[in-house]
Enzyme design. Structure first.
Site, PDB file in Angstrom:
ATOM      1  N   LYS B 173       1.680  -1.031   0.042  1.00  0.00           N
ATOM      2  CA  LYS B 173       0.019  -0.306  -0.076  1.00  0.00           C
ATOM      3  C   LYS B 173       1.101   1.132   0.311  1.00  0.00           C
ATOM      4  O   LYS B 173       0.186   2.452  -0.891  1.00  0.00           O
ATOM      5  CB  LYS B 173      -1.637  -0.201   0.826  1.00  0.00           C
ATOM      6  CG  LYS B 173      -1.864   1.360   1.548  1.00  0.00           C
ATOM      7  CD  LYS B 173      -2.558   1.424  -0.296  1.00  0.00           C
ATOM      8  CE  LYS B 173      -3.630   2.699  -0.216  1.00  0.00           C
ATOM      9  NZ  LYS B 173      -4.408   3.065   1.527  1.00  0.00           N
ATOM     10  N   LYS B 241      -0.631  11.409   4.815  1.00  0.00           N
ATOM     11  CA  LYS B 241       0.135  10.156   6.280  1.00  0.00           C
ATOM     12  C   LYS B 241       1.457   9.720   5.599  1.00  0.00           C
ATOM     13  O   LYS B 241       1.246   8.920   6.470  1.00  0.00           O
ATOM     14  CB  LYS B 241      -1.500  10.261   6.648  1.00  0.00           C
ATOM     15  CG  LYS B 241      -1.011   9.260   8.248  1.00  0.00           C
ATOM     16  CD  LYS B 241      -2.529   8.088   7.859  1.00  0.00           C
ATOM     17  CE  LYS B 241      -2.473   7.281   7.140  1.00  0.00           C
ATOM     18  NZ  LYS B 241      -3.761   6.273   6.917  1.00  0.00           N
TER      19      LYS B 241
END
Lengths: 295, 295
Positions: B173, B241
């Site tokens: 990811k 983030k």
């Protein structure tokens, strides 16, 4: 209806198969190249050999140039015995090289004084695209000239788009090289992180191809990185030249394109290692060494 | 065969439609969320409301967490009245949040002591993918657990890939977010150069989609940039983030990923302008202002 005669200057990796496709489409061809081999090859297929850019231009209605860099195009068109000295009023100059948009505009302005219409028509798709007649062609210049030159472009390409006025084709090509170069860097960094984390980059590539990260670069160049297959393809030193066109153009226009600048530096690092002849996907090789050194 | 009961914690933009798809697939569901609205919505569809992560875990065979960030997952799983205090030996914990791979490995090690098997299974595909049950799911953890959890994943996703052992899903990811973020930046810079050069970025997008520069980002986010449509989608502050997870992970592993770092800084610049709630394609907005200022 007789096909117009095309003068084709620059029979390199790209130019030679492009010229062959023009011959196949039935255009009479006058060709010129620095080395003799490709000229003989084209002559054997029915082309005529020219003796200088001036000579080629004087015998053609359309002059196509396919050369490495801005200075080459400048000297072939505007230099001694150049295209400009032989080209007839009412002719077309189509430059399919990848050069600086500012150079394109300057040369087109010179040729306009002689009644010549210029189209900048850089290509994308590599040697395979050139051989298959499946190049993407990005075109700048007058709409009417674009329309009239359609049969010429269609002999060499598939995705033929007029971007805008003179120089716009070169701007689009610079944009293309930014996106391609920066995306190669993105994939190289992702694979570097995977490898350094003990994760198989091949599995990452497969997973990412199914989502928003999908790109032709992840597919084709990602596979090259996994195979460590850096046979060009498109040479890093040429992509470096194109990144320089992009960043210089941005500077002229007073904007910053930092990721493009970073990728230009990565190509410099690759070239400094003596690997400028490798395919541009070899940006990943910089990370393989880094990752190995970190272990 | 009875379906196992699933505890689902975190009914946000992504979690709520994912939970709905599990209900549709026939799984009994115990749900928990910080705000009450989504819980009521799911209860109306047949789910049961839990009272704490511990309570949810004690009533389920599989616990799924879908939370914003690493500290949220840590506190929900290992904190007071957390999942770890209620979960039964032999259960599965499936974390579908996007968090740091190191956090994943640490929590999985804690749960292993209680006989719990962990799968990290972050997703890609956005709200639309969640609603359509068409998410890409990148999974880390034991092969056998992956196989047994297939029906759960298939209720929510389409492109379901096991990347490797625990943490590998999160690494994939992170790689995904690098590629997506850096490609958005690439397209933003290309469009900025086009615009600053007086060339229509829409024509550039069309031309580039036909060649090596093709990507889902150029297609979807490129269109967003042209339309100046920065309604999320995926918020810039969340992508920021994720870029931080990527660069921190790289740092831990002793490698550099400079383009990812640059894109993290671009997101910071966007957030500093108060635009962190905009879609991540709003990286292009930074250039629109720059280009305007240069005129």
């Amino acid at each position: 209806m007789t096909q117009p005669t095309i003068g084709f200057i620059g029979l390199g990796i790209m130019g030679k198969p492009m010229a062959k496709n023009l011959l196949k489409a039935g255009f009479p061809l006058v060709v010129l190249n620095r080395s003799r081999g490709p000229v003989d090859e084209l002559v054997a297929l029915g082309a005529t050999a020219g003796t200088s850019p001036r000579d080629v231009a004087s015998r053609s209605e359309i002059v196509i140039t396919m050369l490495p860099d801005s200075p080459d195009v400048e000297s072939v068109v505007l230099g001694t015995d150049g295209v400009a000295q032989g080209i007839k009023s009412g002719s077309f100059w189509i430059d399919m090289s990848t050069i600086a948009p500012a150079t394109t505009r300057a040369i087109a302005a010179e040729l306009a004084k002689k009644g010549v219409t210029s189209l900048d028509a850089p290509v994308s798709g590599g040697e395979k695209g050139a051989i298959d007649g499946a190049l993407s062609i990005m075109i700048g210049g007058p709409q009417e000239a674009f329309d009239r030159a359609q049969p010429v472009f269609q002999a060499m390409g598939k995705n033929i788009v007029r971007i805008g006025e003179t120089g716009a084709g070169q701007v689009a090509k610079a944009c293309n090289q930014i996106v391609v170069g920066v995306t190669i860097e993105a994939v190289a960094e992702a694979f570097a992180l995977a490898r350094a984390s003990g994760v198989d980059p091949a599995a990452v590539r497969t997973a990412l191809l199914g989502g928003f990260a999908q790109s032709k670069i992840l597919d084709v160049h990602g596979q090259r990185m996994l195979d460590h297959n850096f046979q060009p393809g498109f040479k890093s030193k040429l992509h470096r030249k194109d990144m320089n066109i992009a960043t210089s153009s941005a500077e002229e226009r007073g904007i910053e394109i930092p990721a493009a600048g970073l990728v230009k530096d990565r190509f410099d690092a690759l070239i400094a290692r003596g690997e400028g002849e490798l395919d541009h996907s070899a940006l990943a090789a910089l990370y393989e060494k880094t990752a190995a050194a970190a272990k």
